[in-house]
Design a protein around this motif. Structure first.
Motif, mmCIF file in Angstrom:
data_model
loop_
_atom_site.group_PDB
_atom_site.id
_atom_site.type_symbol
_atom_site.label_atom_id
_atom_site.label_comp_id
_atom_site.label_asym_id
_atom_site.label_seq_id
_atom_site.Cartn_x
_atom_site.Cartn_y
_atom_site.Cartn_z
ATOM 1 N N MET A 119 16.629 2.934 4.647
ATOM 2 C CA MET A 119 15.999 2.339 3.640
ATOM 3 C C MET A 119 14.943 3.496 3.162
ATOM 4 O O MET A 119 14.235 3.984 3.812
ATOM 5 C CB MET A 119 14.966 1.481 3.904
ATOM 6 C CG MET A 119 13.876 0.892 2.670
ATOM 7 S SD MET A 119 13.089 -0.699 3.289
ATOM 8 C CE MET A 119 12.405 -1.111 2.182
ATOM 9 N N THR A 120 14.924 3.788 1.875
ATOM 10 C CA THR A 120 14.127 5.200 1.340
ATOM 11 C C THR A 120 12.858 4.570 0.556
ATOM 12 O O THR A 120 12.786 3.558 -0.174
ATOM 13 C CB THR A 120 15.003 5.806 0.112
ATOM 14 O OG1 THR A 120 16.197 6.622 0.790
ATOM 15 C CG2 THR A 120 14.343 7.272 -0.149
ATOM 16 N N ASP A 121 11.877 5.398 1.001
ATOM 17 C CA ASP A 121 10.526 4.703 0.328
ATOM 18 C C ASP A 121 10.803 5.151 -1.209
ATOM 19 O O ASP A 121 10.876 6.292 -1.473
ATOM 20 C CB ASP A 121 9.629 5.707 1.024
ATOM 21 C CG ASP A 121 9.289 5.272 2.450
ATOM 22 O OD1 ASP A 121 9.117 6.140 3.115
ATOM 23 O OD2 ASP A 121 9.201 4.210 2.613
ATOM 24 N N GLN A 122 10.327 4.149 -1.947
ATOM 25 C CA GLN A 122 10.243 4.478 -3.397
ATOM 26 C C GLN A 122 8.890 4.787 -3.980
ATOM 27 O O GLN A 122 7.783 4.316 -3.503
ATOM 28 C CB GLN A 122 10.702 3.082 -4.379
ATOM 29 C CG GLN A 122 12.046 2.814 -3.848
ATOM 30 C CD GLN A 122 13.103 3.643 -4.052
ATOM 31 O OE1 GLN A 122 13.204 4.375 -5.165
ATOM 32 N NE2 GLN A 122 13.881 4.034 -3.287
ATOM 33 N N HIS B 139 12.670 2.489 12.537
ATOM 34 C CA HIS B 139 13.397 1.505 11.797
ATOM 35 C C HIS B 139 13.115 1.211 10.180
ATOM 36 O O HIS B 139 11.938 1.616 9.995
ATOM 37 C CB HIS B 139 13.034 0.118 12.316
ATOM 38 C CG HIS B 139 13.994 -0.817 12.229
ATOM 39 N ND1 HIS B 139 13.694 -1.868 10.959
ATOM 40 C CD2 HIS B 139 15.059 -1.263 13.094
ATOM 41 C CE1 HIS B 139 14.857 -2.627 11.040
ATOM 42 N NE2 HIS B 139 15.361 -2.504 12.375
ATOM 43 N N PRO B 140 14.055 1.128 9.613
ATOM 44 C CA PRO B 140 14.076 1.154 8.141
ATOM 45 C C PRO B 140 12.916 0.257 7.526
ATOM 46 O O PRO B 140 12.253 0.375 6.637
ATOM 47 C CB PRO B 140 15.368 0.612 7.627
ATOM 48 C CG PRO B 140 16.398 1.091 8.634
ATOM 49 C CD PRO B 140 15.452 0.848 9.851
ATOM 50 N N LEU C 229 17.735 9.643 8.393
ATOM 51 C CA LEU C 229 16.442 10.213 8.516
ATOM 52 C C LEU C 229 16.109 11.383 8.029
ATOM 53 O O LEU C 229 15.334 11.752 7.382
ATOM 54 C CB LEU C 229 15.945 10.010 10.115
ATOM 55 C CG LEU C 229 15.677 8.538 10.525
ATOM 56 C CD1 LEU C 229 15.575 8.480 12.062
ATOM 57 C CD2 LEU C 229 14.601 8.052 9.864
ATOM 58 N N ARG C 230 17.295 12.233 8.263
ATOM 59 C CA ARG C 230 17.019 13.635 7.621
ATOM 60 C C ARG C 230 17.184 13.658 6.167
ATOM 61 O O ARG C 230 16.140 14.310 5.685
ATOM 62 C CB ARG C 230 18.340 14.607 8.015
ATOM 63 C CG ARG C 230 18.323 15.852 7.430
ATOM 64 C CD ARG C 230 19.710 16.675 7.874
ATOM 65 N NE ARG C 230 19.719 18.054 7.157
ATOM 66 C CZ ARG C 230 20.149 18.172 6.001
ATOM 67 N NH1 ARG C 230 20.701 17.115 5.418
ATOM 68 N NH2 ARG C 230 20.150 19.383 5.463
#
Length: 384
Positions: A1-4, A88-89, A153-154
């Motif tokens: 999950m990517t932070d927006q 964790h996402p 994560l990278r």
């Protein structure tokens, strides 16, 4: 999950009533918070508060929420339960939203580790990267990360780095890796050595050696810090050089090897920082040929007490330890090589004398005040 979040542009700083920088301090605190990241955030924040208007912008989790996130991320690893809940996402997504909301009124934000993309200009303070984790397969700090999650994560870390106003590396070695391997622009990577916690109150003097030679090992992770190799080298020295030589081991919660603690080994387990500081001047040599060190705070603490050090010829350790001057470096896992180096250093009184002579300079550099001033200088530069 990517932070927006929107890319962090550099805005004109809005100074508080004191006229000082309003700096958000973002850390994913443990419970209790003091030992988080080996006490680095706790003491750094205290030093920054003396020099800037520091505002906590995270991340303290209520115990019910922390427990729920830990349970969600729990899995079996090598026959034991483990939880990588901070990676964790869901945890990362919630953390990103909280940080963006609470950091909006700050001039800039200092993140301890890569926590989230923010709209506010931010710096990331690092002792490790996921590119390094992919290379250092012997590390056991993150047993919950498989190859797939590590790659995710990278990519997330690269996105956070791309929008950061700067990345603060604990060592020249890590800075070089971030530039050479991760691909960060050199002008956005800044070296800020951390301060140290177990320092002497004043510069040491050369003690008169009395009693048997004493070796000191300090490290929570006995295996990654090469504790087994240190113990094997000590056994060689006891057998072939000096049967009186003693070894003190500090850090692991419980004795980390099968069988009882050997005679001649003093195992103290996990002890408070002030007790660690008291141990340094009681020993002749600090021995920790760690397999990985993003910096090496324990080495600097030992040198500040005038104690020569043995490390490994890799990572950041050669920045701190100069062979023949203030200690020595091994290049292999061979306990015989380590034992020979220890014997040579114990026999060379000039190394101890030089280490004591250099201790005041080490002590002056090892303060959290110096680290805080360097971070604030970088912050002021990106805000100007």
């Amino acid at each position: 999950m990517t932070d927006q979040g929107s890319p962090s542009g550099v805005a004109s700083p809005q100074r508080g009533q004191s006229g000082r920088i309003s700096l958000g301090f973002a850390c994913a605190w443990d419970d209790p918070p003091q030992p988080t990241w080996s006490y680095t955030p706790w003491y750094l924040r205290a030093a920054l508060r003396e020099r800037a208007d520091v505002r906590d912008v995270g991340l303290t989790w209520a115990r019910p929420a922390r427990t729920a996130l830990k349970v969600l991320a729990t899995h079996r690893h090598e026959g034991r339960w483990a939880s990588g809940w901070k990676h964790h996402p869901l945890t990362q997504g919630l953390a990103g939203r909280r940080l963006r909301r609470s950091a909006a009124d700050c001039d800039a934000v200092l993140q301890i580790g890569d926590l989230a993309r923010l709209r506010t200009p931010y710096l990331v303070y690092q002792d490790l990267s996921f590119d390094l984790l992919r290379e250092e397969r012997r590390l056991r700090h993150f047993p919950h990360l498989n190859a797939r999650r590590l790659a995710q994560l990278r990519e997330r870390q690269l996105e956070i780095y791309a929008e950061a106003a700067g990345v603060l590396a604990m060592s020249e070695w890590l800075a070089g890796h971030l530039i050479r391997v991760t691909g960060l622009p050199a002008e956005r990577v800044h070296v800020v050595n951390p301060g140290c916690n177990a320092l002497p109150e004043s510069a040491p003097t050369v003690p008169e050696r009395a009693g048997p030679p004493r070796l000191l090992f300090v490290g929570k992770d006995f295996t990654s810090k090469a504790g087994p190799e240190v113990l094997a080298a000590w056994e060689i020295l006891r057998r072939e050089s000096d049967p009186r030589i003693e070894l003190t081991i500090v850090g692991p919660v419980a004795w980390p090897l099968p069988g009882p603690v050997p005679d001649g080994v003093r195992f103290l387990g996990r002890i408070p920082l002030d007790q660690v500081a008291a141990l340094y001047h009681q020993h002749d040599l600090f021995v920790m040929p760690s397999h990985f060190e993003g910096y090496g705070i324990a080495f600097v603490e030992a040198l500040a007490h005038g104690i020569p050090c043995v490390g490994r010829d890799r990572c950041a350790m050669p920045e701190i330890i100069r062979p023949g001057d203030n200690g020595g470096l091994v290049s292999t896992d061979d306990p015989a090589e380590l034992a020979a180096l220890i014997a040579d250093l114990l026999a060379d009184e000039s190394v101890r004398a030089r280490t004591v002579q250099q201790a005041p300079e080490v002590l002056a550099h090892a303060t959290w005040g110096r680290a805080a001033e360097e971070i604030l200088a970088v912050t002021a530069k990106i805000l100007s």
